[in-house]
Scaffold this motif. Structure first.
Motif, PDB file in Angstrom:
ATOM      1  N   THR A  49       0.865  -1.121  -0.084  1.00  0.00           N
ATOM      2  CA  THR A  49       0.062  -0.198  -0.044  1.00  0.00           C
ATOM      3  C   THR A  49       1.004   1.479  -0.003  1.00  0.00           C
ATOM      4  O   THR A  49       1.910   1.275   0.551  1.00  0.00           O
ATOM      5  CB  THR A  49      -0.911   0.035   1.173  1.00  0.00           C
ATOM      6  N   ILE A  50       0.424   2.308  -0.696  1.00  0.00           N
ATOM      7  CA  ILE A  50       1.242   3.480  -0.510  1.00  0.00           C
ATOM      8  C   ILE A  50       1.435   4.057   0.921  1.00  0.00           C
ATOM      9  O   ILE A  50       2.519   4.501   1.000  1.00  0.00           O
ATOM     10  CB  ILE A  50       0.334   4.501  -1.432  1.00  0.00           C
ATOM     11  N   ARG A  51       0.412   3.932   1.571  1.00  0.00           N
ATOM     12  CA  ARG A  51       0.598   4.477   2.841  1.00  0.00           C
ATOM     13  C   ARG A  51       1.576   3.568   3.967  1.00  0.00           C
ATOM     14  O   ARG A  51       2.402   4.263   4.536  1.00  0.00           O
ATOM     15  CB  ARG A  51      -0.934   4.404   3.787  1.00  0.00           C
ATOM     16  N   GLY A  52       1.471   2.312   3.649  1.00  0.00           N
ATOM     17  CA  GLY A  52       2.382   1.636   4.148  1.00  0.00           C
ATOM     18  C   GLY A  52       3.764   1.801   3.830  1.00  0.00           C
ATOM     19  O   GLY A  52       4.814   1.749   4.692  1.00  0.00           O
ATOM     20  N   LEU A  53       4.037   1.835   2.825  1.00  0.00           N
ATOM     21  CA  LEU A  53       5.356   2.072   2.113  1.00  0.00           C
ATOM     22  C   LEU A  53       5.758   3.568   2.373  1.00  0.00           C
ATOM     23  O   LEU A  53       7.203   3.652   2.953  1.00  0.00           O
ATOM     24  CB  LEU A  53       5.514   2.010   0.556  1.00  0.00           C
ATOM     25  N   PRO A  81      -7.228  -2.666  -8.333  1.00  0.00           N
ATOM     26  CA  PRO A  81      -8.045  -1.890  -8.380  1.00  0.00           C
ATOM     27  C   PRO A  81      -8.524  -0.946  -6.815  1.00  0.00           C
ATOM     28  O   PRO A  81      -9.042  -0.054  -7.212  1.00  0.00           O
ATOM     29  CB  PRO A  81      -9.447  -2.691  -8.239  1.00  0.00           C
ATOM     30  N   ASN A  82      -7.843  -1.363  -5.976  1.00  0.00           N
ATOM     31  CA  ASN A  82      -8.217  -0.514  -4.502  1.00  0.00           C
ATOM     32  C   ASN A  82      -6.885   0.359  -4.250  1.00  0.00           C
ATOM     33  O   ASN A  82      -6.838   0.535  -3.257  1.00  0.00           O
ATOM     34  CB  ASN A  82      -8.253  -1.463  -3.304  1.00  0.00           C
TER      35      ASN A  82
END
Length: 242
Positions: A49-53, A81-82
């Motif tokens: 995920t973008i936030r996790g990275l 897709p998400n």
């Protein structure tokens, strides 16, 4: 031209040109994610995920989003897709395709390098093999990350001697896509007590020292085919039991 006029022109150029030699945050994020993929730090099918990275890299989401876009374009990641991404899963089609192209491209690179590597280059790859032996001797402290790094250093020291500026980025792209698969194979080989990769690398070095392009290519093909053949057998065995 008068000195004052020259200085005015330099000032005008300075206002238009970006400083050289200073990486942007986006470049640093991209480089780190690229290094992680080549090193197999992410597993096949792993969702990112973008936030996790962004949290892991201690940065904002914008440079992560841009870096992921570049890696998706390079086929190293797949968009979901998400708004998350994933490392491509291991499939028979994917590993066969990657191996086929790696043999073509890397086989050509090592064939060219065989007649171009001098004593200094041979000495460098031999030193890498000695370091590899030292890492493997610490069996209770086996460092897979270090093995992955040494493997990459060994291969690219050879490939850089091929004399082709076109082949190198192609090979880097293939390693970017292969990294997660190879990491899985390294762990499996370790658990099974298989013959280590250094054995195959010594055959490569011997061929390079003899400037035997054909033997070097054959040794390389044996080296890079092994993990892909292992993964292929593993997938086929799994399919038979399902």
């Amino acid at each position: 031209m008068h000195k004052a006029a020259v200085e005015r022109n330099n000032d005008a150029f300075a206002a238009q040109l970006a400083p050289v030699g200073r990486e942007t945050v986006q470049d640093r994020v991209y480089s780190e994610l690229r290094r992680a993929l080549i090193g197999g730090l992410f597993e096949p099918s792993q969702v990112l995920t973008i936030r996790g990275l962004a949290d892991a890299l201690v940065t904002s989401t914008m440079p992560v989003r841009e870096a992921l876009g570049r890696l998706i374009t390079e086929k190293a990641l797949e968009a979901l897709p998400n708004r998350s991404v994933r490392v491509p899963p291991i499939t028979l089609e994917r590993i066969d395709d990657l191996l086929r192209v790696r043999i073509l491209i890397e086989g050509e690179a090592i064939s060219l390098a065989a007649t171009r590597m001098g004593p200094r280059g041979i000495a460098t790859v031999e030193a890498l093999l000695r370091e590899w032996d030292e890492v493997r001797a610490l069996k209770h402290k086996k460092d897979v990350d270090r093995e992955v790094t040494l493997n990459q250093s060994f291969h690219f020291e050879i490939y850089r001697a091929c004399g082709s500026a076109v082949l190198i980025p192609m090979i880097e792209s293939l390693w970017l896509q292969s990294g997660p698969c190879i990491r899985v194979a390294i762990y499996a080989f370790s658990e099974a007590g298989e013959v280590d990769t250094a054995h195959y690398h010594r055959s490569i070095v011997a061929a390079l020292a003899a400037q035997n392009a054909q033997a070097a290519r054959e040794a390389l093909v044996a080296d890079i085919s092994r993990p892909f053949a292992f993964l292929r057998d593993k997938l086929q065995s799994k399919a038979r039991t399902e």
